[in-house]
Scaffold this active site. Structure first.
Site, PDB file in Angstrom:
ATOM      1  N   CYS A 297       0.905  -0.743  -0.088  1.00  0.00           N
ATOM      2  CA  CYS A 297      -0.078   0.257   0.039  1.00  0.00           C
ATOM      3  C   CYS A 297       0.774   1.013   0.315  1.00  0.00           C
ATOM      4  CB  CYS A 297      -1.040   0.028   1.162  1.00  0.00           C
ATOM      5  SG  CYS A 297      -2.141   0.841   1.367  1.00  0.00           S
TER       6      CYS A 297
ATOM      7  N   HIS B 231      -3.849  -4.975   0.136  1.00  0.00           N
ATOM      8  CA  HIS B 231      -3.469  -5.653   1.806  1.00  0.00           C
ATOM      9  C   HIS B 231      -3.539  -6.807   1.847  1.00  0.00           C
ATOM     10  CE1 HIS B 231      -2.518  -2.028   3.434  1.00  0.00           C
ATOM     11  NE2 HIS B 231      -4.006  -1.647   3.075  1.00  0.00           N
TER      12      HIS B 231
ATOM     13  N   GLU C 264      -2.883  -8.930   4.063  1.00  0.00           N
ATOM     14  CA  GLU C 264      -2.255  -9.022   6.293  1.00  0.00           C
ATOM     15  C   GLU C 264      -4.336  -9.203   6.137  1.00  0.00           C
ATOM     16  OE1 GLU C 264      -1.759  -6.308   4.550  1.00  0.00           O
ATOM     17  OE2 GLU C 264      -1.583  -4.995   5.770  1.00  0.00           O
TER      18      GLU C 264
ATOM     19  N   SER D 286      -2.540 -12.704  38.339  1.00  0.00           N
ATOM     20  CA  SER D 286      -3.772 -12.413  38.270  1.00  0.00           C
ATOM     21  C   SER D 286      -4.700 -13.122  37.793  1.00  0.00           C
ATOM     22  CB  SER D 286      -3.929 -11.226  37.221  1.00  0.00           C
ATOM     23  OG  SER D 286      -3.963 -12.043  36.313  1.00  0.00           O
ATOM     24  N   GLY D 287      -4.521 -14.149  37.899  1.00  0.00           N
ATOM     25  CA  GLY D 287      -6.105 -15.649  37.038  1.00  0.00           C
ATOM     26  C   GLY D 287      -5.949 -15.755  35.638  1.00  0.00           C
ATOM     27  N   GLY D 288      -5.960 -14.630  34.505  1.00  0.00           N
ATOM     28  CA  GLY D 288      -5.860 -14.052  33.649  1.00  0.00           C
ATOM     29  C   GLY D 288      -4.785 -15.341  32.209  1.00  0.00           C
TER      30      GLY D 288
ATOM     31  N   SER E  22      -0.965 -14.080  33.158  1.00  0.00           N
ATOM     32  CA  SER E  22       0.255 -13.997  34.247  1.00  0.00           C
ATOM     33  C   SER E  22       0.569 -15.397  33.863  1.00  0.00           C
ATOM     34  CB  SER E  22      -0.289 -12.867  34.550  1.00  0.00           C
ATOM     35  OG  SER E  22      -1.558 -13.800  35.373  1.00  0.00           O
ATOM     36  N   THR E  23      -0.511 -16.461  33.911  1.00  0.00           N
ATOM     37  CA  THR E  23      -0.525 -17.891  33.783  1.00  0.00           C
ATOM     38  C   THR E  23       0.610 -18.426  32.942  1.00  0.00           C
ATOM     39  OG1 THR E  23      -3.367 -18.055  34.775  1.00  0.00           O
ATOM     40  CG2 THR E  23      -1.725 -19.826  34.293  1.00  0.00           C
TER      41      THR E  23
END
Ligand code: XMP
Length: 511
Positions: free
Chosen positions: A80, A168, A170, A222-224, A227-228
């Protein structure tokens, strides 16, 4: 092990991160750098892609990097703006387009047998999004393809591995876009497709071991997902020298603290659960302003985490679940070619734990890659598929001041809604869902009695990154059942509404 790397020079297009993800989906490592900061180790990159841009090459503010170290020296794909840039500064001509050049178009090959178009059919659909067009090609250009409205839709430079496309590849609407990227990267640039989740895990574990040695590392869980996955990777690398802290701020979902803690312990992580609910609720007492609530929650977290980190003798490192979108230097699309970085790094005046050295095992990968790495590490798919949940938790879903009773009510409502989504097979079709406790009472009637109780709003959205979102068209039968369940089972609630606002102009959270 060294992988072949692709450099993506960003000119500020909204699609730049998509280019990086498509390249990585081909198991090829790619990095995004601002157009005006070409890495000094340019010889380490096997190919270069120029992104699109909201700028015009004809404007005074045209972004104009020096490509002399790249052009003709290594395979180059210009997308582009990139294609217009190559044309404009190599003797071609770029002008405003007369016809609408936004949306779907179909390629018509001019040259047959080009390896760039291998296994792509004449007529293939591509996605256009531009207001300038290339009127005349640059010197030594060979026209490869046109569309109905765009004559110079794809070209290459004779005698150089330089390719340029106006569309594009992508974007998913370019149906063969990924194949075209593969043709360029694998066939033309001769890049090996060996960057996989398995190789990422193996190399990251080695890199963590080399960096951290036998030092102790502290990490806040955090349980997310992020971080896990960061914790499991670190645990694989350094085992018991990783100390995880999971803080209950009293604003988590119903039973979340206990169930997530159990899950973590089952995964062999060394986790200390700290129930600081009272400390957070005390810090929040009487505060109604959303930003002040966020600050109070953030400050309480820092205090609790700092206290806990001090209990670990001789800890040297702080691990964070920072991911790639947090560290990409962005090219501003409005304020000129300025660059800003979100920094997660420690500066003076911060609590002691933040003065630790930082280790960020996920800083090179995108969210979808974090999930793939998590799957390779054997993390429960249910945990990897969890909806995002904000750090301040239910604190920003209780409008107005927060009390223990309001938290209890909202936890019950939220649990009925989320469990219902799971039971009805809707949870994975929704990007994020939750309930809001509104600061209004309304009149109702239950049996023969008048009630004057709380109203809750349910919110479920579709999104890819939370930046934009649309409300989900949940089945009426589901909403009906959920509303009945909430009003019958949760004492203190007599009215349920469903939020049908998109973002923008609304936000996902109500505060
Ligand atoms: P909004 O409400 O801005 O939310 O449309 C976009 C995404 O961000 C999450 N969110 C937060 N996450 N701390 C967080 O960790 C916060 O203060 C916060 N505010 C919003 C929100 O849940 C959604 O996923």
């Amino acid at each position: 092990m060294q992988h072949d790397k692709v450099l993506i020079l960003d000119f500020g297009s909204q699609y730049t991160q998509l280019i990086a993800r498509r390249v990585r989906e081909l198991n090829i490592y790619s990095e995004i750098h601002p157009f005006n900061k070409i890495p000094s180790n340019i010889e380490d990159y096997k190919a270069v892609i120029l992104s699109g841009s909201p700028f015009s090459v004809r404007g005074e503010e045209a972004l104009h990097p020096d490509l002399s170290q790249i052009r003709g020296k290594k395979p180059l794909l210009a997308v582009c703006y990139g294609a217009q840039y190559l044309a404009h500064f190599s003797g071609g001509e770029v002008a405003p387009s007369n016809t609408r050049e936004y949306g779907r178009a179909n390629l018509s090959f001019i040259q047959k047998g080009e390896s760039f178009f291998s296994y792509i059919n004449d007529g293939s659909q591509v996605w256009m999004s531009h207001s300038d067009t290339i009127k005349h090609l640059p010197k030594n250009a060979v026209l490869l393809a046109s569309t109905h409205d765009v004559k110079n839709a794809a070209y290459r430079i004779e005698g150089e591995p330089t390719y340029a496309i106006q569309f594009h590849p992508e974007v998913y609407h370019s149906t063969d876009g990924k194949k075209l990227l593969e043709n360029f990267l694998v066939t033309i640039a001769d890049i090996k497709q060996d960057w996989t989740p398995d190789s990422f895990v193996e190399e990251t574990v080695e890199a963590i071991q080399a960096k951290v040695g036998h030092d102790k590392v502290v990490l806040g869980l955090s349980g997310g997902v992020d971080s896990t996955v960061a914790a499991v990777l670190l645990n694989k690398a350094i085992g018991e020298n990783l100390y995880c802290i999971f803080v209950n701020n009293g604003l988590l979902r119903k039973n979340e603290f206990e169930s997530v803690l159990n899950q973590y312990e089952g995964m062999g992580l060394n986790v200390k659960g700290v129930d600081a609910s009272k400390r957070f609720l005390d810090a929040l007492a009487g505060i109604e302003d959303p930003e002040k609530k966020r600050k109070a929650i953030g400050n309480a977290f820092i205090e609790v985490f700092d206290d806990e980190a001090h209990k670990i003798e001789d800890v040297k490192w702080l691990a964070q679940g920072t991911i790639y979108p947090d560290v990409i230097e962005s090219v501003s699309a409005t304020g000129g070619p300025s660059a800003t970085i979100k920094s997660h790094h420690n500066v003076g005046g911060l609590p002691d734990f933040m003065k630790l050295k930082i280790v960020e095992p996920l800083r090179a990968i995108f969210k979808d890659e974090v999930r793939r790495v998590g799957a390779t590490l054997g993390i429960d798919p249910e945990l990897l598929g969890r909806h995002p949940f904000p750090g301040p938790g239910l604190g920003i879903r209780i409008l107005g001041d927060i009390t223990a009773e309001k938290v209890r009510i909202l936890q019950e409502v939220d649990a009925i809604f989320i469990n219902g989504l799971k039971e009805w097979g809707l949870y994975d079709k929704v990007w994020q869902a939750g309930a809001m406790l509104l600061p209004v009472n309304s009149v109702g009637v239950m049996g023969d009695e008048r009630t004057y109780e709380k109203c809750v709003a349910l919110r479920a959205v579709e999104s890819t990154d939370g930046m934009t979102a649309d409300w989900v068209n949940l089945p009426y039968e589901f909403l009906q059942k959920t509303s009945n369940d909430i009003i019958n089972k949760v004492k203190g609630v007599n009215r349920v509404v469903y939020d049908i606002s998109s973002k923008p102009p609304a936000t996902i959270e109500w505060e």
